[in-house]
Write an enzyme that holds these catalytic residues in place. Structure first.
Site, mmCIF file in Angstrom:
data_model
loop_
_atom_site.group_PDB
_atom_site.id
_atom_site.type_symbol
_atom_site.label_atom_id
_atom_site.label_comp_id
_atom_site.label_asym_id
_atom_site.label_seq_id
_atom_site.Cartn_x
_atom_site.Cartn_y
_atom_site.Cartn_z
ATOM 1 N N LYS A 115 0.877 -1.251 -0.023
ATOM 2 C CA LYS A 115 0.089 -0.082 0.043
ATOM 3 C C LYS A 115 0.794 1.381 0.066
ATOM 4 O O LYS A 115 0.532 2.435 -0.644
ATOM 5 C CB LYS A 115 -0.939 0.080 1.173
ATOM 6 C CG LYS A 115 -2.109 -0.865 1.085
ATOM 7 C CD LYS A 115 -3.069 -0.817 2.125
ATOM 8 C CE LYS A 115 -4.474 -1.580 1.876
ATOM 9 N NZ LYS A 115 -5.348 -1.659 3.000
ATOM 10 N N LYS A 198 -4.490 -10.934 -6.400
ATOM 11 C CA LYS A 198 -5.446 -11.032 -5.735
ATOM 12 C C LYS A 198 -6.797 -10.164 -6.249
ATOM 13 O O LYS A 198 -6.552 -8.992 -6.864
ATOM 14 C CB LYS A 198 -5.241 -10.489 -4.139
ATOM 15 C CG LYS A 198 -6.256 -10.805 -3.385
ATOM 16 C CD LYS A 198 -5.841 -10.224 -2.059
ATOM 17 C CE LYS A 198 -6.052 -8.880 -1.820
ATOM 18 N NZ LYS A 198 -5.972 -8.145 -0.215
ATOM 19 N N LYS A 201 -10.841 -4.759 -4.239
ATOM 20 C CA LYS A 201 -11.579 -3.873 -4.383
ATOM 21 C C LYS A 201 -10.983 -2.516 -4.915
ATOM 22 O O LYS A 201 -11.492 -1.631 -5.532
ATOM 23 C CB LYS A 201 -11.974 -3.188 -2.819
ATOM 24 C CG LYS A 201 -12.867 -4.054 -2.220
ATOM 25 C CD LYS A 201 -13.148 -3.229 -1.012
ATOM 26 C CE LYS A 201 -13.159 -4.115 0.396
ATOM 27 N NZ LYS A 201 -13.056 -3.310 1.504
HETATM 28 P P1 AMP Z 1 -10.717 -6.006 2.971
HETATM 29 O O1 AMP Z 1 -11.469 -5.863 1.806
HETATM 30 O O2 AMP Z 1 -9.255 -5.646 2.839
HETATM 31 O O3 AMP Z 1 -11.470 -5.164 4.192
HETATM 32 O O4 AMP Z 1 -10.853 -7.514 3.557
HETATM 33 C C1 AMP Z 1 -11.923 -7.954 4.131
HETATM 34 C C2 AMP Z 1 -11.837 -9.507 4.401
HETATM 35 O O5 AMP Z 1 -12.075 -10.145 3.145
HETATM 36 C C3 AMP Z 1 -10.509 -9.987 4.840
HETATM 37 O O6 AMP Z 1 -10.852 -11.060 5.710
HETATM 38 C C4 AMP Z 1 -9.735 -10.444 3.673
HETATM 39 O O7 AMP Z 1 -8.726 -11.568 3.952
HETATM 40 C C5 AMP Z 1 -10.792 -11.107 2.717
HETATM 41 N N1 AMP Z 1 -10.500 -10.855 1.487
HETATM 42 C C6 AMP Z 1 -10.373 -9.749 0.592
HETATM 43 N N2 AMP Z 1 -9.996 -9.957 -0.597
HETATM 44 C C7 AMP Z 1 -10.005 -11.343 -0.897
HETATM 45 C C8 AMP Z 1 -9.735 -12.158 -1.901
HETATM 46 N N3 AMP Z 1 -9.569 -11.805 -3.044
HETATM 47 N N4 AMP Z 1 -9.729 -13.693 -1.690
HETATM 48 C C9 AMP Z 1 -10.032 -13.997 -0.636
HETATM 49 N N5 AMP Z 1 -10.333 -13.317 0.657
HETATM 50 C C10 AMP Z 1 -10.442 -12.126 0.464
#
Ligand code: AMP
Ligand code: TRP
Length: 336
Positions: A115, A198, A201
């Site tokens: 980041k 990955k 968002k």
């Molecule tokens: P975040 O969007 O960073 O707040 O992530 C929220 C949750 O979603 C966390 O537990 C991440 O590990 C999971 N997560 C986000 N992107 C992925 C992805 N591409 N595959 C699996 N889990 C994800």
């Protein structure tokens, strides 16, 4: 008091993706049937402000995450759903824990490196200290289980170390070791445009992901355009996935959405062409996600209703968090 305390959260930084759903949310829902567990799901808005964001949309993005939790199946009667910034104990415990978090360890966090990019010198202290706040989120509930996707594993390791450091330094068995719960078939969902990246968002290309707000046509279009490879036939075993990250990703998503094993997927598609896989995947994705999207839209049509749920549902969390901080202050020897 329950034996297990389950805590997790997501940032209201943008719309949730299929990765958030399969890697985290779907698992939260299956964990809530455990009678022996207390479940706490927060919206990590304090984390969302560690990078550029628009203050005008933050509150609504927070509601949208709450709507996604509920639409995805988290039941506010059985689990506490709350907003991180509403519970000051998170920030206070973060400060206390920051005194026992080593800079060198924070510097090694891959998410920070990703980041902050090349300009790490100019990154904010909040972005650097992000994993300490995450440790506070977990430890303030003395959580025992933390269901997350694969990418959060390193942060969880650090939370475990911070908990141990506290217990050792103050000679107190106060914080339990939080277990990462990385479950299901899709712990790391990859981009639809690059099977080595990955699904995120924050990817500039919207084609790279399926958002939980996408309608059926959009889902169909994105799957149709998803990157594949030039091999004429789909593989029928694990060895056949070697060097084919995009196919592996589509297989994984298909298995997770359909609730079948990879062996079943191999048997279904072996020897067929990409179009067969994309057609079947579109069908299962639309079937599975449309009710969630619809329910989210219904919830979002009544923001006051979501606010009421968030207010009612946060009392349990606030009470536990406050007690932990009072006790942590006492253990650390503060006046009062
Ligand atoms: P975040 O969007 O960073 O707040 O992530 C929220 C949750 O979603 C966390 O537990 C991440 O590990 C999971 N997560 C986000 N992107 C992925 C992805 N591409 N595959 C699996 N889990 C994800
Ligand atoms: N950092 C997590 C993510 O981006 C979100 C989060 C914040 C979290 N606090 C947490 C997850 C505590 C689990 C436990 O995915």
């Amino acid at each position: 008091m329950s034996n297990k305390i389950i805590l997790s959260g997501m940032q209201p930084s943008s719309h949730l993706t299929l990765g958030n759903y399969l890697g985290a949310l779907k698992n939260w829902v299956s964990l809530q049937d455990d009678q022996d567990a207390q479940s706490l799901y927060m919206i990590a808005d304090l984390h969302a402000v560690t990078q550029n964001y628009d203050p005008k949309v933050l509150a609504n993005a927070t509601r949208e995450i709450a709507a996604a939790y509920i639409a995805g199946g988290v039941d506010p009667k059985r689990a506490s759903i709350f907003v991180q910034s509403q519970i000051p104990a998170h920030s206070e415990l973060m400060w206390l824990l920051s005194t026992m978090s080593q800079m060198g360890k924070l510097e090694r966090m891959t998410q920070f490196k990703d980041k902050a990019g090349k300009n790490a010198e100019r990154a904010g202290l909040g972005l650097f200290a992000y994993p300490v706040l995450m440790a506070a989120d977990i430890l303030v509930y003395r959580a025992t289980h933390v269901p997350v996707g694969e990418d959060q594993k390193q942060h969880l390791e650090l939370s475990r170390e911070i908990a141990s450091t506290f217990n050792t330094r103050y000679d107190a068995e106060f914080f339990p070791q939080p277990e990462p719960v990385i479950m299901g078939d899709a712990t790391r969902v990859m981009s639809l445009q690059d099977g080595t990246k990955k699904m995120s968002k924050s990817d500039p290309s919207d084609k790279s992901r399926i958002n939980l707000t996408d309608d059926a046509d959009t889902i169909a279009r994105k799957i149709k355009k998803a990157k594949t490879d030039a091999a004429p036939e789909l593989p029928g075993d694990v060895a056949g996935l070697e060097g084919r990250p995009e196919i592996k990703n589509l297989y994984t998503i298909y298995a997770a959405l359909k609730g079948v094993s990879m062996d079943t997927v191999f048997a279904e598609f072996a020897g067929k062409g990409n179009a067969a896989l994309k057609g079947a995947l579109t069908e299962v994705a639309v079937e599975h996600l449309s009710p969630i999207t619809q329910r989210m839209a219904d919830l979002m049509a009544d923001p006051a209703g979501i606010d009421a749920i968030l207010r009612d549902s946060s009392d349990t969390a606030a009470e536990i968090a406050e007690k932990t901080v009072v006790k942590a202050r006492e253990i650390m020897g503060f006046w009062g």
